[in-house]
Write a protein that holds these residues in place. Structure first.
Motif, PDB file in Angstrom:
ATOM      1  N   ASP A  94      -9.259 -26.017  94.874  1.00  8.16           N
ATOM      2  CA  ASP A  94      -8.392 -24.906  95.229  1.00  8.16           C
ATOM      3  C   ASP A  94      -7.470 -24.640  94.037  1.00  8.16           C
ATOM      4  O   ASP A  94      -7.155 -25.569  93.265  1.00  8.16           O
ATOM      5  CB  ASP A  94      -7.559 -25.248  96.472  1.00  8.16           C
ATOM      6  CG  ASP A  94      -6.791 -24.060  97.014  1.00  8.16           C
ATOM      7  OD1 ASP A  94      -7.378 -23.284  97.799  1.00  8.16           O
ATOM      8  OD2 ASP A  94      -5.607 -23.892  96.636  1.00  8.16           O
TER       9      ASP A  94
ATOM     10  N   ASP B 248      -4.686 -21.987 103.084  1.00  4.33           N
ATOM     11  CA  ASP B 248      -3.692 -21.579 102.087  1.00  4.33           C
ATOM     12  C   ASP B 248      -2.280 -21.922 102.552  1.00  4.33           C
ATOM     13  O   ASP B 248      -1.460 -22.428 101.772  1.00  4.33           O
ATOM     14  CB  ASP B 248      -3.808 -20.076 101.825  1.00  4.33           C
ATOM     15  CG  ASP B 248      -5.133 -19.711 101.165  1.00  4.33           C
ATOM     16  OD1 ASP B 248      -5.657 -20.556 100.407  1.00  4.33           O
ATOM     17  OD2 ASP B 248      -5.636 -18.605 101.401  1.00  4.33           O
TER      18      ASP B 248
ATOM     19  N   GLN C  73       0.332 -24.675 100.862  1.00  6.08           N
ATOM     20  CA  GLN C  73       1.677 -24.271 100.455  1.00  6.08           C
ATOM     21  C   GLN C  73       2.721 -25.192 101.085  1.00  6.08           C
ATOM     22  O   GLN C  73       3.746 -25.490 100.452  1.00  6.08           O
ATOM     23  CB  GLN C  73       1.929 -22.817 100.862  1.00  6.08           C
ATOM     24  CG  GLN C  73       1.173 -21.792 100.027  1.00  6.08           C
ATOM     25  CD  GLN C  73       1.508 -21.876  98.548  1.00  6.08           C
ATOM     26  OE1 GLN C  73       2.681 -22.065  98.170  1.00  6.08           O
ATOM     27  NE2 GLN C  73       0.484 -21.745  97.700  1.00  6.08           N
TER      28      GLN C  73
END
Length: 480
Positions: free
Chosen positions: A428, A459, A463
């Motif tokens: 990623d 995602d 984060q």
């Protein structure tokens, strides 16, 4: 320039004539040779005496016997079902059932004329087997072994059904010394892999068990890959050493000390070991044990192929536990105490919990490495602790805790395992930044897992991890 067809045909006639002439000569020669053979046989019958002709025929037959290969001598090993075992599939037939279970994995349904299909009830696995009168061939180390199913004699109440193993006589030693033991070992391993696992907890002087469904495996375990592989290799070596342990005169057991900060996966490693070995777990709570005799009884009633786990062993036996026990014994013999000399109970260091219940370190060590250590076989003993330095050195020496495994903070390889577990990803754009932050801060796999669980979107979850690690790094910088 065109060629005249008639000329080509004329040129081909001599070759054709030569071929015909050669064929005629061959036929004539064969006929002549046949005539001579017939004439010779007739003359032999007329001129040679009967006894001489019989001797010649016997000599020719003997010569053919010597030159032709003899058929291999065969051996047959009969394996009967245990008497009184009425059902064909009750699993009580000893070696008979082991062989039948093994052959079920070798049967090719496309080559068998008739097959028996059993099982399938209450979730049981379906099993193929031969019907009486049928046979099959199994190849082991390049040698063909033939199995045949033979029906019993039909006497009521008894079953004399048997399986017959046939092989060339020259392979007798292989059949008895290698092939049959290979069958039993294969079935034993298959049963070990298929059995439902149980986890037992002690209540008083007895074990209470429930099914164990912990999903942790070595594939999902977030730890250093090299360390993980060393544990797997050590477990594999342990499983194969039954005869070795007997030969050197040691109990067939292995001890592992798992140490490191909380949340680093010690309990998950224990569960992964149980799932890998297919061993039952015995989670021993020493706070529930009232004295050494009860401890000894609990440990001796464990089954073979089991993992004994004592978590947070530092809370039970410390490096000063033996000295504390001696001090307690010395104080107990005093008849009088001065009221004013007695310190406040809350200011007095309390003995380990084990000593409060009269459990001694020597009582535990006697089971791990003493005379009682041979009361069972194929056992794993696991101690976990957050503080290795607090443990009594007697617990740590080889022969008790053979392998010390440090379960450290989450590294890069451990994080990649977690990312693969949670989101099936191996890369990623955020990975380089996460790798850099992991090298700068100390976080546990449990903390990283919590961040990954906060969202089902990959995602958003990554984060969360980035934010958590950045805050950790900032707090670390402010604390300096």
């Amino acid at each position: 320039m065109a060629t005249d067809p008639s000329s080509a045909a004329a040129a081909a006639l001599p070759s054709y004539a030569k071929a015909v002439e050669a064929y005629r000569k061959a036929v004539s020669t064969a006929a002549t040779a046949t005539a001579y053979v017939v004439l010779a046989r007739g003359m032999a019958r007329e001129l040679l005496p009967h006894d001489l002709r019989a001797a010649a025929s016997w000599a020719a037959s003997l010569l053919r016997t010597r030159l032709e290969p003899r058929p291999a001598e065969r051996r047959t090993l009969v394996i009967k079902r245990a008497l009184g075992s009425s059902s064909r599939h009750d699993g009580d037939g000893g070696l008979f059932d082991e062989v039948r279970q093994y052959l079920a994995t070798r049967i090719d349904p496309h080559t068998m004329r008739r097959l028996c299909l059993s099982g399938g009830f209450s979730g049981a696995k379906k099993v193929l087997s031969m019907e009486p009168g049928d046979s099959m061939t199994d190849v082991f180390e390049g040698v063909a072994f033939t199995w045949a199913s033979v029906a019993g004699d039909g006497r009521p109440g008894l079953s004399s059904e048997s399986l017959e193993l046939s092989f060339d006589a020259e392979h007798t030693d292989m059949a008895l010394g290698s092939y049959v033991p290979f069958i039993t070992a294969s079935v034993e391993e298959a049963r070990r892999q298929d059995r439902a696992l149980r986890i037992y907890m002690n209540e008083g002087s007895h074990w209470q068990g429930i099914n164990h469904h912990h999903p942790a495996t070595f594939d999902t375990l977030a730890m250093d890959p090299d360390l993980k592989q060393s544990v797997i290799t050590d477990l594999d070596r342990f499983l194969k050493r039954r005869d070795y342990y007997r030969r050197i005169g040691k109990a067939w057991k292995r001890g592992y000390l798992l140490y490191g900060p909380p949340g680093t996966g010690k309990s998950s490693l224990v569960a992964a070991m149980a799932n890998y070995l297919r061993f039952n777990l015995y989670d021993l709570d020493l706070s529930e044990v009232r004295g050494n005799p009860v401890l000894q009884w609990l440990l001796n009633t464990m089954t073979n192929r089991a993992i004994l786990v004592i978590e947070d062993i530092d809370c039970c036996f410390t490096a000063a536990s033996r000295e504390v026990a001696k001090d307690q014994a010395g104080e107990a013999v005093a008849d009088e105490f001065e009221e004013e000399s007695m310190p406040d109970v809350w200011d007095t260091p309390q003995p380990p919990l084990s000593q409060q219940h009269n459990i001694t370190l020597s009582g535990l060590l006697n089971f791990i490495d003493g005379l009682w250590s041979t009361s069972g076989e194929e056992r794993i003993i696991v101690f976990t602790t957050n503080y290795k330095e607090r443990l009594d050195p007697a617990l740590l020496r080889p022969g008790r805790m053979d392998m010390h495994i440090y379960m450290g903070y989450c590294g890069w390889e451990a994080f990649k395992t977690l990312a693969r577990n949670y989101f099936l990803i191996d890369d990623d754009p955020t990975f380089p930044e996460i790798q850099e932050l992991l090298s700068a801060v100390e976080v546990t796999p449990a903390e990283v897992s919590e961040m990954l669980l906060r969202s089902e979107d990959v995602d958003a979850a990554l984060q969360c991890v980035l934010k958590f690690l950045a805050e950790k790094k900032q707090a670390l910088g402010e604390g300096k």
